[in-house]
Design a protein around this motif. Structure first.
Motif, PDB file in Angstrom:
ATOM      1  N   VAL A  16      42.874  35.585  34.663  1.00 54.28           N
ATOM      2  CA  VAL A  16      42.741  34.129  34.576  1.00 54.28           C
ATOM      3  C   VAL A  16      41.714  33.615  35.586  1.00 54.28           C
ATOM      4  O   VAL A  16      41.831  33.889  36.777  1.00 54.28           O
ATOM      5  CB  VAL A  16      44.102  33.438  34.823  1.00 54.28           C
ATOM      6  N   ARG A  17      40.750  32.882  35.090  1.00 54.41           N
ATOM      7  CA  ARG A  17      39.792  32.207  35.972  1.00 54.41           C
ATOM      8  C   ARG A  17      39.831  30.715  35.620  1.00 54.41           C
ATOM      9  O   ARG A  17      39.350  30.296  34.566  1.00 54.41           O
ATOM     10  CB  ARG A  17      38.386  32.746  35.791  1.00 54.41           C
ATOM     11  N   LEU A  18      40.412  29.908  36.482  1.00 55.03           N
ATOM     12  CA  LEU A  18      40.542  28.474  36.233  1.00 55.03           C
ATOM     13  C   LEU A  18      39.293  27.742  36.717  1.00 55.03           C
ATOM     14  O   LEU A  18      38.720  28.110  37.738  1.00 55.03           O
ATOM     15  CB  LEU A  18      41.768  27.916  36.955  1.00 55.03           C
ATOM     16  N   PRO A  19      38.888  26.685  36.024  1.00 54.12           N
ATOM     17  CA  PRO A  19      37.700  25.940  36.454  1.00 54.12           C
ATOM     18  C   PRO A  19      38.013  24.960  37.585  1.00 54.12           C
ATOM     19  O   PRO A  19      39.042  24.285  37.577  1.00 54.12           O
ATOM     20  CB  PRO A  19      37.286  25.188  35.184  1.00 54.12           C
ATOM     21  N   ASP A  20      37.130  24.885  38.557  1.00 53.18           N
ATOM     22  CA  ASP A  20      37.160  23.839  39.581  1.00 53.18           C
ATOM     23  C   ASP A  20      38.489  23.747  40.320  1.00 53.18           C
ATOM     24  O   ASP A  20      39.038  22.666  40.532  1.00 53.18           O
ATOM     25  CB  ASP A  20      36.838  22.473  38.954  1.00 53.18           C
ATOM     26  N   VAL A  21      39.011  24.884  40.730  1.00 50.52           N
ATOM     27  CA  VAL A  21      40.257  24.877  41.504  1.00 50.52           C
ATOM     28  C   VAL A  21      39.943  24.479  42.940  1.00 50.52           C
ATOM     29  O   VAL A  21      39.093  25.100  43.583  1.00 50.52           O
ATOM     30  CB  VAL A  21      40.937  26.257  41.476  1.00 50.52           C
ATOM     31  N   PRO A  22      40.587  23.479  43.490  1.00 51.27           N
ATOM     32  CA  PRO A  22      40.308  23.064  44.867  1.00 51.27           C
ATOM     33  C   PRO A  22      40.770  24.110  45.871  1.00 51.27           C
ATOM     34  O   PRO A  22      41.890  24.622  45.777  1.00 51.27           O
ATOM     35  CB  PRO A  22      41.104  21.768  45.021  1.00 51.27           C
ATOM     36  N   ARG A  23      39.903  24.410  46.822  1.00 53.92           N
ATOM     37  CA  ARG A  23      40.274  25.373  47.863  1.00 53.92           C
ATOM     38  C   ARG A  23      41.396  24.832  48.745  1.00 53.92           C
ATOM     39  O   ARG A  23      42.025  25.585  49.497  1.00 53.92           O
ATOM     40  CB  ARG A  23      39.048  25.690  48.718  1.00 53.92           C
ATOM     41  N   SER A  24      41.652  23.533  48.658  1.00 51.35           N
ATOM     42  CA  SER A  24      42.719  22.938  49.459  1.00 51.35           C
ATOM     43  C   SER A  24      44.098  23.194  48.874  1.00 51.35           C
ATOM     44  O   SER A  24      45.111  22.931  49.527  1.00 51.35           O
ATOM     45  CB  SER A  24      42.508  21.425  49.561  1.00 51.35           C
ATOM     46  N   ALA A  25      44.177  23.725  47.640  1.00 48.82           N
ATOM     47  CA  ALA A  25      45.479  23.954  47.013  1.00 48.82           C
ATOM     48  C   ALA A  25      46.293  24.963  47.813  1.00 48.82           C
ATOM     49  O   ALA A  25      45.757  25.897  48.421  1.00 48.82           O
ATOM     50  CB  ALA A  25      45.289  24.442  45.579  1.00 48.82           C
ATOM     51  N   SER A  26      47.592  24.786  47.800  1.00 51.72           N
ATOM     52  CA  SER A  26      48.487  25.679  48.540  1.00 51.72           C
ATOM     53  C   SER A  26      48.618  27.013  47.821  1.00 51.72           C
ATOM     54  O   SER A  26      49.132  27.076  46.700  1.00 51.72           O
ATOM     55  CB  SER A  26      49.864  25.037  48.693  1.00 51.72           C
TER      56      SER A  26
END
Length: 493
Positions: A155-165
């Motif tokens: 799975v490669r999700l688009p535009d995942v924020p690096r701030s996500a936990s």
């Protein structure tokens, strides 16, 4: 199905059908107490190769179908949620929450070990290595989408924020996979997830991580929903020639996992990619040698097997993949692996074990070699004047695993496990192993390879396998794991 809101890497996925797995209900209260206890024990291919073969279509007449359909329909909403949040660098590395005794990877691995050791929890026709691989592939991809240190598994999700936990993503992905695979445990799994989330700040980072975990878990489950594991196992019809596998005394259990050779591998191109060569002819000197060895050492009342060999034969007489997951836990904790490296380790380990299992069942049901108990009892039919029959012979464990003998499963799984751990840590590592089959006994090792060798030899002492099964199994497991170590979840891709 290939629009921007469906996040798949190198996939030919089309329609999805549900995973039809039924579980017997254990005591939820007892299991919840057990989970709480084990969780709080303080302890120091460059491309993705799986292509779904699904031909099923979702319908609305089944709750599980509706559940999967709802998962898939939420992907677009989750994607939109992630995209509206600006990319940011996390304020701190939260790979290990100081309030948790172990990181999320090991916590959920312990949870699955507890589940599969609960009577009736693991469906008899589904090999548990598959579920361990799905769990850890989901955790890995959830964490790696936020902190992309390695190539994705699926799975490669688009535009995942690096701030996500990352912790929230790992917890949510693990929870969703296990609830889907073991619905009878949902109450306890929900409680575990709530306890984990209570340790995290209730903020946007947490919500982002949850969204990532949900998306990844849904796609992993969909990708494996038609992998061939859930078909009705075809009945086994024994051959009629000397050396052909026969149902074994004293219980004559039906042959198991007859569908497993057709299960889609997680990383290998084909199940027969590393199939070992054929076993020795029944009239050969090598067959005579290995026949007489197991006849002597593996007999239930053997006078040649030492006390230590008897202990070894009994010690490893359990689900061998469980041993290697626990060994990996010990190594990861001792080396203080962070969340990302733990996720990669357990994904590599369990994908290797799952594909080794598919590969050895493919070989077993290709060669269909009889087990030692049949070989000894019917030795007067093998055409070899150097093998003497004993119609009353039984193995140390009395019963025999209900599948063909060649190659050996314990040897294959153990060599695969040791190969992954050697790849990650190097071979030399001092550790102790306990047994679910021989309570109160601990075995001590100074290398992963030594443990793997002993586990494989234990099946000779237990009267389950010929030495040629052991050698072929080692070769198969080592090749599978080495191939996977060098082809998926690669660093810096």
């Amino acid at each position: 199905m290939h629009g921007p809101n469906v996040w798949l890497t190198n996939s030919k996925l089309t329609h999805f059908s549900r995973v039809r797995e039924v579980r017997l209900s254990p005591s939820s209260q007892q299991f919840s107490i057990f989970l709480t206890t084990i969780r709080n024990i303080p302890r120091g291919v460059s491309v993705w190769r799986y292509a779904s073969r699904s031909t099923g279509v979702l319908t609305n007449n089944n709750l599980r179908y509706k559940h999967m359909f709802r998962i898939l329909n939420t992907f677009a909403l989750i994607c939109a949620f992630l995209q509206v949040v600006p990319l940011a660098t996390a304020a701190r590395d939260e790979g290990q929450n100081s309030a948790q005794p172990v990181n999320a990877v090991i916590e959920w691995n312990r949870t699955l070990l507890a589940i599969v050791r609960t009577a009736g929890a693991q469906l008899a026709t589904i090999h548990s290595t598959r579920n361990f691989a799905i769990l850890h592939a989901a955790i890995y991809d959830a964490v790696n989408n936020i902190e992309p240190k390695f190539s994705p598994y699926l799975v490669r999700l688009p535009d995942v924020p690096r701030s996500a936990s990352k912790i929230a993503a790992a917890d949510e992905a693990a929870h969703d996979v296990l609830v889907f695979l073991y619905p009878a445990f949902q109450a306890s799994l929900d409680t575990e997830l709530e306890q984990d989330f209570a340790l995290l700040p209730d903020n946007e980072r947490k919500a982002q991580g949850i969204a990532v975990g949900q998306a990844v878990a849904g796609q992993l489950l969909a990708a494996r929903s038609d992998d061939g594991a859930n078909v009705t196992p075809p009945p086994y019809v024994p051959g009629t020639q000397p050396g052909d596998y026969q149902l074994t005394p004293p219980n004559f259990a039906p042959a198991d996992f007859t569908q497993w050779p057709q299960v889609t591998p997680f990383a290998l191109e084909r199940a027969d990619e590393f199939r070992p060569g054929p076993p020795p002819a029944l009239t050969s000197a090598l067959y005579t040698e290995v026949f007489n060895e197991v006849k002597s050492l593996g007999f239930i009342d053997s006078t040649t097997r030492t006390a230590e060999q008897t202990e070894i034969g009994r010690f490893w007489n359990g689900n061998i993949q469980d041993f290697w997951n626990e060994i990996a836990q010990t190594a990861a904790l001792h080396r203080h692996l962070n969340l990302e490296d733990s996720a990669r380790l357990f994904a590599l380990l369990n994908i290797s074990l799952a594909d080794t299992t598919i590969a050895f069942f493919e070989a077993k049901y290709t060669y269909n070699v009889w087990r030692p108990v049949t070989a000894v009892q019917l030795a007067d039919t093998d055409g070899n004047p150097q093998t003497e029959p004993d119609p009353t012979w039984l193995p140390l464990s009395t019963r025999t695993a209900p599948d063909p003998s060649y190659p050996g499963a314990h040897s294959a799984i153990s060599k695969a496990g040791a190969t992954v751990l050697n790849f990650y840590f190097s071979d030399h590592f001092t550790f102790d192993v306990s047994s679910e089959s021989l309570a109160g006994v601990t075995r001590h090792f100074t290398s992963f390879s030594a443990a793997a060798e002993e586990a494989g030899l234990s099946r000779i002492y237990a009267g389950q396998h010929f030495r040629t099964d052991h050698i072929a199994g080692k070769g198969l497991g080592g090749q599978v794991a080495e191939s996977i170590d060098n082809s998926i979840l690669l660093q810096g891709e």
